[in-house]
Design an enzyme around this catalytic site. Sequence first.
Site, PDB file in Angstrom:
ATOM      1  N   GLU A  50      61.836 -11.272  47.210  1.00 41.41           N
ATOM      2  CA  GLU A  50      61.656  -9.863  47.560  1.00 41.41           C
ATOM      3  C   GLU A  50      61.706  -9.755  49.066  1.00 41.41           C
ATOM      4  OE1 GLU A  50      57.925  -7.916  46.396  1.00 41.41           O
ATOM      5  OE2 GLU A  50      58.964  -6.009  46.643  1.00 41.41           O
ATOM      6  N   CYS A 265      57.973  -4.608  44.219  1.00 47.68           N
ATOM      7  CA  CYS A 265      57.854  -3.178  44.466  1.00 47.68           C
ATOM      8  C   CYS A 265      59.075  -2.601  45.183  1.00 47.68           C
ATOM      9  CB  CYS A 265      56.582  -2.898  45.253  1.00 47.68           C
ATOM     10  SG  CYS A 265      55.100  -3.194  44.277  1.00 47.68           S
ATOM     11  N   ASN A 392      59.158  -2.634  37.087  1.00 47.11           N
ATOM     12  CA  ASN A 392      58.363  -3.646  37.775  1.00 47.11           C
ATOM     13  C   ASN A 392      56.897  -3.254  37.720  1.00 47.11           C
ATOM     14  OD1 ASN A 392      57.847  -5.893  39.726  1.00 47.11           O
ATOM     15  ND2 ASN A 392      57.163  -4.177  40.987  1.00 47.11           N
ATOM     16  N   GLU A 393      56.153  -3.909  36.894  1.00 45.60           N
ATOM     17  CA  GLU A 393      54.713  -3.677  36.723  1.00 45.60           C
ATOM     18  C   GLU A 393      54.337  -2.204  36.866  1.00 45.60           C
ATOM     19  OE1 GLU A 393      52.954  -6.453  39.702  1.00 45.60           O
ATOM     20  OE2 GLU A 393      52.631  -4.721  40.984  1.00 45.60           O
TER      21      GLU A 393
HETATM   22  O1  AHR Z   1      54.770 -10.134  45.187  1.00 44.66           O
HETATM   23  C1  AHR Z   1      54.305  -9.088  45.967  1.00 44.66           C
HETATM   24  C2  AHR Z   1      54.105  -7.808  45.165  1.00 44.66           C
HETATM   25  O2  AHR Z   1      53.171  -8.016  44.155  1.00 44.66           O
HETATM   26  C3  AHR Z   1      55.305  -7.313  44.426  1.00 44.66           C
HETATM   27  O3  AHR Z   1      56.142  -6.549  45.205  1.00 44.66           O
HETATM   28  C4  AHR Z   1      54.705  -6.471  43.342  1.00 44.66           C
HETATM   29  O4  AHR Z   1      55.515  -6.423  42.207  1.00 44.66           O
HETATM   30  C5  AHR Z   1      53.378  -7.106  43.103  1.00 44.66           C
HETATM   31  O5  AHR Z   1      52.359  -6.176  43.110  1.00 44.66           O
END
Ligand code: AHR
Length: 664
Positions: A50, A265, A392-393
């Site tokens: 990321e 995120c 994503n979550e």
């Molecule tokens: O890994 C860091 C963050 O943790 C990611 O962006 C998110 O998906 C999670 O909350």
Amino acid sequence: MCFPALRFLPLALLALLPLVLPAQPVVNLVIDAAAPGKPISPDLVGVFFEDINYSADGGLYAELIQNRSFEYTATEQLTWNAFSFWELVNRGGKGSAAIDIAKPVHPNNPHAVVVMVKEPGEGGFGIANSGFDGIPVKTGAKYDVSFFARQCHMDHPWDANATIEGKPMPVTVRLETKDGASLGEASFEVVGYEWQHLTATITATGSDESARFVLLAKKIGAIALDEISLFPRETFRNRPNGLRPDLAQIIADLHPKFVRFPGGCVAHGNGLGNIYRWKDTLGPVEQRKGQLNLWGYHQSVGLGYHEYFQFCEDIGAKPLPVLAAGVSCQNSAHTPGHGQQCLPLADMPAYIQDVLDLVEYANGPVTSTWGARRAAAGHPAPFGLKYLGIGNEDHITPGFQERFQMIFDAVRKAHPEIVVIGTVGPAPRGPDYDKGWAIANELKIPMVDEHYYEKPEWFWSNLARYDTYDRAKSQVYLGEWASRGNALRNAIAEAAYLTALERNADVVPLASYAPLLAKRGHTQWNPDLIYFTNTAVYPTINYFVQQLFSVNSGDTYLPTTLAPVATPADAAASAVRDSRTGDLILKIVNGANTAKPFHIALDGAKNLPPRATKTVLAGPDADAVNKDGQPSPTQPQTSPFPIAPAFDYEAPANSLTVIRIPSR
Ligand code: AHR
């Protein structure tokens, strides 16, 4: 005064200690080496990439100029503007600079800088950039300079006779030390009022870890400049617009079986306008649409979807892109509104088409619209996309569910060959986890993405988590996990958990530690797997654990028993066979602060060679961590190891041992 004999009493007591402390019980590890075993995923260990902690711009993406296209804004950081990280440079002359939006190189990249030279002086007038905390320059290395430039029509009230209308503007680009000494330069002529793309290569004549880039216009007049780039010629696999070689290599050395990108995120973004749009990241860099990075800086998307796919191919990893499920991050703090926002339903058909187009970009024939775009980018062969994350979550709300299902149904219908990965919230339990799993069961989603960041004790207490997962339901991609620290005790807890994941790699085929990269001085999330500066790379102890499991993966799990085991456990083990080599691989984890004796039986093993290799990751200090700018204090050590159908092994305190037994 004290009796001489008493001075030695503490030492004498120490010598007696092993007699009075209960000896560690021998742990019996029995492997049924003759069993057919259980097929497991050979792709268990991958990486989560990321753009957080300056992982991409200023990190893996090799561009050395910061804010090369003058698109930084105060939305990204309050003190930023389009000229941030640039400054004026005056070498005996006079002039000014301004940001211009009148005639952009491309509408996706609206800002340019106009440099006006009133008096060129001896050395000219211009602008300078110090990159991301300085530009590292090495003697003899080649640097490709490129920029767009055009002359600007100007009135020259300051010197009506000196107009350069119709004459070229000479420009010099220099790499300089902080003191202004040249490390190499190139000359250009800007001619005419249309954008030209100018390029040159500078071979550095000296080294400086913190050099700067200086561009000087040398006559009276004005020029507009944009997309000013300084790229090291040496990139990973020499890809143009490529990656920093040392960082890419340390990821490659993990031998990850897959790479998840672009988040996290970042994938679902800070508000609807910030959802990561893969199509905006393709094509010539000056045509890409950079945007706010949800982690509070700018993403140029120079490292875009094509580069991600190419990197995966270059390191032999499967691509695992994650797209937003039509909703933004639940932590969105941008207008309009806060929290998770849903795309209007009227926008969903176009959004779903983007998702389908991504599959075509990756896998479609060159005769298809998006397959042709891939070919035009230099890659006619498909990229072999198999996995696609949607969401994503996210908060599992009715708005999420409706949009997720629309996307899921469309992908399943158009591309039944794609393994869609759904999402079950940010934690190993709780409302989003429960609701996410309910949707997964209802829709029969092939795989779901679990995330958790927990303490080492949690991992030791939850080694059995997946033993009871229903194999008839969705598989699990453990997409983000870490034990909240870079100390040896964290890494060893992760090793223990990986033995449990291997045992369950029939239902958990993929797992990725998160986050992967962090730039020192710009770390927004701890822990991370690899830290780096502009010139150095520091793998953590946790990195070596991931690497040991990745390079010692198997595709068959052999029945393994371990007894006695304390509650919570402080020992763990797994045994896999790798059908490509026939090797039998044992992993033994000791989480105790003292050495632990194991008696290991390879029941039914035939044709054992006399020797195996043993790799041990251990250290005297469970709290040992690689501090700022230091290499990991704990590194794996490999040595030959005599092998027999049954043998004793003393696992050092806080250790992971991998015993790899080659087939005869
Ligand atoms: O890994 C860091 C963050 O943790 C990611 O962006 C998110 O998906 C999670 O909350």
